[in-house]
Design a protein around this motif. Sequence first.
Motif, PDB file in Angstrom:
ATOM      1  N   GLU A 149       0.803  -1.213   0.000  1.00  0.00           N
ATOM      2  CA  GLU A 149       0.000   0.000   0.000  1.00  0.00           C
ATOM      3  C   GLU A 149       0.839   1.268   0.000  1.00  0.00           C
ATOM      4  N   THR A 150       2.070   1.179   0.430  1.00  0.00           N
ATOM      5  CA  THR A 150       2.905   2.370   0.440  1.00  0.00           C
ATOM      6  C   THR A 150       3.685   2.469  -0.869  1.00  0.00           C
ATOM      7  N   PRO A 151       3.971   3.674  -1.331  1.00  0.00           N
ATOM      8  CA  PRO A 151       4.715   3.805  -2.589  1.00  0.00           C
ATOM      9  C   PRO A 151       6.150   3.312  -2.445  1.00  0.00           C
ATOM     10  N   HIS A 152       6.657   2.777  -3.531  1.00  0.00           N
ATOM     11  CA  HIS A 152       8.063   2.384  -3.632  1.00  0.00           C
ATOM     12  C   HIS A 152       8.713   3.295  -4.657  1.00  0.00           C
ATOM     13  N   TYR A 153       9.940   3.706  -4.368  1.00  0.00           N
ATOM     14  CA  TYR A 153      10.682   4.568  -5.277  1.00  0.00           C
ATOM     15  C   TYR A 153      11.863   3.770  -5.817  1.00  0.00           C
ATOM     16  N   LEU A 154      11.970   3.726  -7.145  1.00  0.00           N
ATOM     17  CA  LEU A 154      12.978   2.890  -7.784  1.00  0.00           C
ATOM     18  C   LEU A 154      13.776   3.664  -8.812  1.00  0.00           C
ATOM     19  N   LEU A 155      14.882   3.053  -9.218  1.00  0.00           N
ATOM     20  CA  LEU A 155      15.791   3.625 -10.210  1.00  0.00           C
ATOM     21  C   LEU A 155      16.211   5.032  -9.791  1.00  0.00           C
ATOM     22  N   ASP A 156      16.875   5.070  -8.646  1.00  0.00           N
ATOM     23  CA  ASP A 156      17.367   6.325  -8.065  1.00  0.00           C
ATOM     24  C   ASP A 156      16.247   7.327  -7.799  1.00  0.00           C
ATOM     25  N   GLY A 157      15.073   6.821  -7.447  1.00  0.00           N
ATOM     26  CA  GLY A 157      13.943   7.684  -7.114  1.00  0.00           C
ATOM     27  C   GLY A 157      13.232   8.297  -8.304  1.00  0.00           C
ATOM     28  N   GLN A 158      13.601   7.894  -9.509  1.00  0.00           N
ATOM     29  CA  GLN A 158      12.971   8.463 -10.699  1.00  0.00           C
ATOM     30  C   GLN A 158      11.531   7.992 -10.891  1.00  0.00           C
ATOM     31  N   TYR A 159      11.219   6.789 -10.381  1.00  0.00           N
ATOM     32  CA  TYR A 159       9.896   6.208 -10.603  1.00  0.00           C
ATOM     33  C   TYR A 159       9.264   5.820  -9.276  1.00  0.00           C
ATOM     34  N   VAL A 163      -6.723  -7.596  -4.207  1.00  0.00           N
ATOM     35  CA  VAL A 163      -5.765  -7.564  -5.308  1.00  0.00           C
ATOM     36  C   VAL A 163      -5.188  -6.154  -5.330  1.00  0.00           C
ATOM     37  N   TYR A 164      -3.861  -6.062  -5.425  1.00  0.00           N
ATOM     38  CA  TYR A 164      -3.170  -4.768  -5.436  1.00  0.00           C
ATOM     39  C   TYR A 164      -2.503  -4.580  -6.797  1.00  0.00           C
ATOM     40  N   SER A 165      -3.149  -3.834  -7.663  1.00  0.00           N
ATOM     41  CA  SER A 165      -2.683  -3.636  -9.036  1.00  0.00           C
ATOM     42  C   SER A 165      -1.711  -2.456  -9.112  1.00  0.00           C
ATOM     43  N   PRO A 166      -0.584  -2.647  -9.820  1.00  0.00           N
ATOM     44  CA  PRO A 166       0.454  -1.614  -9.833  1.00  0.00           C
ATOM     45  C   PRO A 166       0.215  -0.486 -10.830  1.00  0.00           C
ATOM     46  N   VAL A 167       0.703   0.681 -10.435  1.00  0.00           N
ATOM     47  CA  VAL A 167       0.763   1.862 -11.290  1.00  0.00           C
ATOM     48  C   VAL A 167       2.173   2.432 -11.126  1.00  0.00           C
ATOM     49  N   ILE A 168       2.868   2.654 -12.247  1.00  0.00           N
ATOM     50  CA  ILE A 168       4.213   3.226 -12.212  1.00  0.00           C
ATOM     51  C   ILE A 168       4.151   4.625 -12.802  1.00  0.00           C
ATOM     52  N   ARG A 169       4.698   5.598 -12.057  1.00  0.00           N
ATOM     53  CA  ARG A 169       4.751   6.998 -12.511  1.00  0.00           C
ATOM     54  C   ARG A 169       6.190   7.485 -12.543  1.00  0.00           C
ATOM     55  N   GLU A 170       6.473   8.309 -13.526  1.00  0.00           N
ATOM     56  CA  GLU A 170       7.739   9.024 -13.558  1.00  0.00           C
ATOM     57  C   GLU A 170       7.569  10.215 -12.620  1.00  0.00           C
ATOM     58  N   ARG A 171       8.401  10.317 -11.622  1.00  0.00           N
ATOM     59  CA  ARG A 171       8.217  11.327 -10.578  1.00  0.00           C
ATOM     60  C   ARG A 171       8.442  12.750 -11.073  1.00  0.00           C
ATOM     61  N   ALA A 172       9.389  12.962 -11.963  1.00  0.00           N
ATOM     62  CA  ALA A 172       9.710  14.321 -12.412  1.00  0.00           C
ATOM     63  C   ALA A 172       8.560  14.957 -13.174  1.00  0.00           C
ATOM     64  N   THR A 173       7.821  14.151 -13.925  1.00  0.00           N
ATOM     65  CA  THR A 173       6.756  14.691 -14.773  1.00  0.00           C
ATOM     66  C   THR A 173       5.359  14.306 -14.315  1.00  0.00           C
ATOM     67  N   GLY A 174       5.253  13.259 -13.480  1.00  0.00           N
ATOM     68  CA  GLY A 174       3.941  12.752 -13.085  1.00  0.00           C
ATOM     69  C   GLY A 174       3.310  11.850 -14.129  1.00  0.00           C
TER      70      GLY A 174
END
Length: 109
Positions: free
Chosen positions: A2-12, A27-38
């Motif tokens: 339930e908590t966000p994970h930050y990966l690839l040097d915090g970029q995602y 069921v916990y379905s994933p969503v991946i966001r680019e942090r710099a742009t959203g």
Amino acid sequence: METPHYLLDGQYEITTVAFEPRMSLWVYSPVIRERATGRVVLDLSSGLWDLRRVNERLGRILLTLARFPESDREYVVEVAPAEAIAIVEGEAYPLSALEAALNARSLGG
């Protein structure tokens, strides 16, 4: 997860969308966001793909997923966000086609 994970040097950032298909079964379905742009890189929240584990390796995000209700079979998906592809069992797919490819595999197609 339930908590966000930050990966690839915090970029995602990986978050999950919770869905209860059966009473007390989530069921916990994933969503991946680019942090710099959203910008959403990958969104599996419309389906029944459950995120079991997340890791990273060599510039890729590794997702271990299972499809409800066939939760005994897991798929390792390598997401390469910079290339906008995902690799499943050695085959590369555009991120926009990943959910369809996973569904076809899980249904034996």
